[in-house]
Each structure stands twice: as structure tokens, then as C-alpha cells.
Design an enzyme around this catalytic site. Structure first.
Site, PDB file in Angstrom:
ATOM      1  N   ASP A  57      40.398  48.905  44.070  1.00 27.50           N
ATOM      2  CA  ASP A  57      40.959  47.976  45.042  1.00 27.50           C
ATOM      3  C   ASP A  57      42.259  48.529  45.613  1.00 27.50           C
ATOM      4  O   ASP A  57      42.837  49.483  45.097  1.00 27.50           O
ATOM      5  CB  ASP A  57      41.233  46.622  44.386  1.00 27.50           C
ATOM      6  CG  ASP A  57      39.957  45.894  43.997  1.00 27.50           C
ATOM      7  OD1 ASP A  57      38.908  46.173  44.600  1.00 27.50           O
ATOM      8  OD2 ASP A  57      40.019  45.055  43.083  1.00 27.50           O
ATOM      9  N   TYR A 116      40.724  51.013  31.387  1.00 25.60           N
ATOM     10  CA  TYR A 116      41.696  50.452  32.315  1.00 25.60           C
ATOM     11  C   TYR A 116      42.957  50.037  31.564  1.00 25.60           C
ATOM     12  O   TYR A 116      42.885  49.552  30.423  1.00 25.60           O
ATOM     13  CB  TYR A 116      41.130  49.220  33.025  1.00 25.60           C
ATOM     14  CG  TYR A 116      40.166  49.522  34.138  1.00 25.60           C
ATOM     15  CD1 TYR A 116      40.620  49.772  35.435  1.00 25.60           C
ATOM     16  CD2 TYR A 116      38.792  49.541  33.907  1.00 25.60           C
ATOM     17  CE1 TYR A 116      39.728  50.040  36.461  1.00 25.60           C
ATOM     18  CE2 TYR A 116      37.902  49.813  34.938  1.00 25.60           C
ATOM     19  CZ  TYR A 116      38.378  50.054  36.212  1.00 25.60           C
ATOM     20  OH  TYR A 116      37.493  50.315  37.220  1.00 25.60           O
TER      21      TYR A 116
END
EC number: 5.4.99.12
Length: 261
Positions: A57, A116
Site C-alpha cells: 500500500d 511484517y
């Protein structure tokens, strides 16, 4: 006319703060756009195609990931390509390595594990230099409760509530191998706050904005807007609870992608 194709696997890292995500889009700056522009220059207009291991993103950074490059007509000179590629890429994108692969390899379908990291600090306002890598929550959160909540995400679940805009065909089941919230000692700098935190999440596949929705739920837990029992209900996808809190993107880093053999 049928052109011969040559296949290459590259490792990349980039600072996502000034980019509108990975995928090329009209009228905005993206990582894929900058890669393609650089390749077009050094390949002198030869045909090529780039496919990423996954999209990021806007403002999300990457420490290490993979992409495939298909080159038509001529193969690359691997002795000189890496240096020339990095010399012409913008300073916030780096190619770590390149190697030849085959037509049978597909970076999208190949099994991989992703790690992540989400960095944040609380209470006092952080130094502005931290902004590309960390989110500043200027409030007192219940970190002990958030640590307990993070562990609830581990294992196999229906992550319906943590899937951005799912439709009836969306596969929402998944497995998270590791989900833990700790004090940050992974990335440090002399302008970082004395105390910051990191959420580490490891698994084979994640839905769009899943980590940020998970982090948003943990922040709500730390604010005592929800309790552990409510978080468990949200994690159980059959309840189909719609979440509105998506944590800011700038604290999220795709730390590494490991290709499974």
C-alpha cells in the site's frame, strides 16, 4: 514474431514514504513505475515485464522482497546489470541481488513466507525524522493487554473481519505462524524514541490491509475500547464483524520474504 524470453529473479528494498504503493497507477508515483522507468532506460527500450511477489500500500516500506523480470530478445549481462541498475534507480529503492530463473517459476504462485513489522511509539511526540518508519500514538496505551491480544491471532482462523472489502468469493481463511508485540530493538536510530514497540506478524499469505486492520484492533484494545473477549469474537470470522479502524500505513514494513523450496 515470437521473441525468446529470459527470466530473472531480483531482490529489492525500498522506503515507501513518498510512493503511492507498488502498483503502477496513472498520475501518481509508485515503486513499479520507478522500476519500469529505470529498466526502460538501461535496457534502451527493449521489451520487458515486471511482476512482484506482492503489492504494498501507499507509504509501506520493504526491507527485502522479490520480483520477476521477463526480458524479451536479449539476455542480461549479470556481471554489470546490478551496479548499473542501482546507479540509475532513485535513492530510496535498491536492488539487492539478481539471478536467472526459468519459465516454470512464478513469483506470485510460488509458496513463500512473509514477515511484517509494524513500528509505533506512544505518549510523547516523536522526532519528525521517524515519520517514514513509525507511527506516533500520543496517548497512554495498555501495552501489556495488547501483547496478550497479539497472541490471539496465531494459528488458523477465518480472518473475514481483517480482510479489506471481502466479497462472497474472497478466501478469508489463513494461518499466522507468529504474532507478537515487543519492545523494539530491531531498527534503531539516535533520533528514535527511547522506547518504541513493534508488532511482528509471520505467515504464508495476507489479505490487503490485513496487518493494518489487526494493528487497528490492537490499538483499540490498548485504549480499552474493546476487551480480549471482544477481540476473540472479531478474530472468529463467522461473526463477520466489520472493522473501521485501519492503522496508519507508514509504520508498516514488509521485513522479509522467504521462498519455500
Amino acid at each position: 514474431m515470437q521473441y525468446k524470453r529470459f527470466y530473472y529473479l531480483i531482490q529489492l528494498q525500498y522506503l515507501g514514504f513518498r510512493y503511492h504503493g507498488w502498483q503502477k497507477q496513472p498520475d501518481v508515483l509508485t515503486v513499479e513505475h520507478m522500476l519500469s522507468r529505470t529498466l526502460n532506460y538501461i535496457l534502451e527500450g527493449k521489451r520487458f515485464k515486471v511482476i512482484a511477489a506482492g503489492r504494498t500500500d501507499a507509504m509501506v516500506s520493504v526491507n527485502q522482497t522479490y520480483a520477476e523480470i521477463f526480458i524479451y530478445e536479449d539476455e542480461l549481462n549479470l556481471d554489470t546489470f546490478l551496479e548499473e541498475f542501482n546507479k540509475n534507480l532513485p535513492q530510496d529503492i535498491k536492488c539487492l541481488s539478481i539471478k536467472e530463473t526459468t519459465a516454470g517459476f512464478n513469483i506470485i504462485q510460488h509458496p513463500k513466507v512473509k514477515e511484517y513489522l509494524y513500528f509505533f511509539c506512544i505518549k510523547e511526540k516523536m522526532h519528525p525524522f521517524c515519520a517514514p518508519l513509525m507511527v506516533n500514538l500520543q496517548e497512554d496505551l495498555d501495552i501489556h493487554l495488547m501483547k496478550k491480544g497479539a497472541k490471539l491471532f496465531e494459528g488458523e482462523h477465518d480472518f473475514y473481519s481483517f480482510t479489506f472489502r471481502p466479497n462472497p468469493e474472497t478466501q478469508t481463511e489463513g494461518k499466522i505462524d507468529v504474532c507478537e508485540l515487543t519492545e523494539n530493538s530491531i531498527y534503531t536510530a539516535n533520533f528514535f524514541p527511547e522506547l518504541s514497540y513493534v508488532l511482528k506478524v509471520v505467515g504464508e499469505g495476507f489479505k490487503r490491509q490485513q496487518i493494518r486492520l489487526m494493528m487497528g484492533a490492537l490499538i483499540d484494545l490498548g485504549r480499552h475500547k474493546i476487551d480480549l473477549e471482544e477481540l476473540e469474537k472479531i478474530i472468529d470470522g463467522k461473526n463477520k464483524i466489520k472493522l473501521e479502524h485501519i492503522a496508519q500505513a507508514s509504520g508498516l514494513i514488509l521485513n522479509k520474504v522467504s521462498l519455500k523450496s
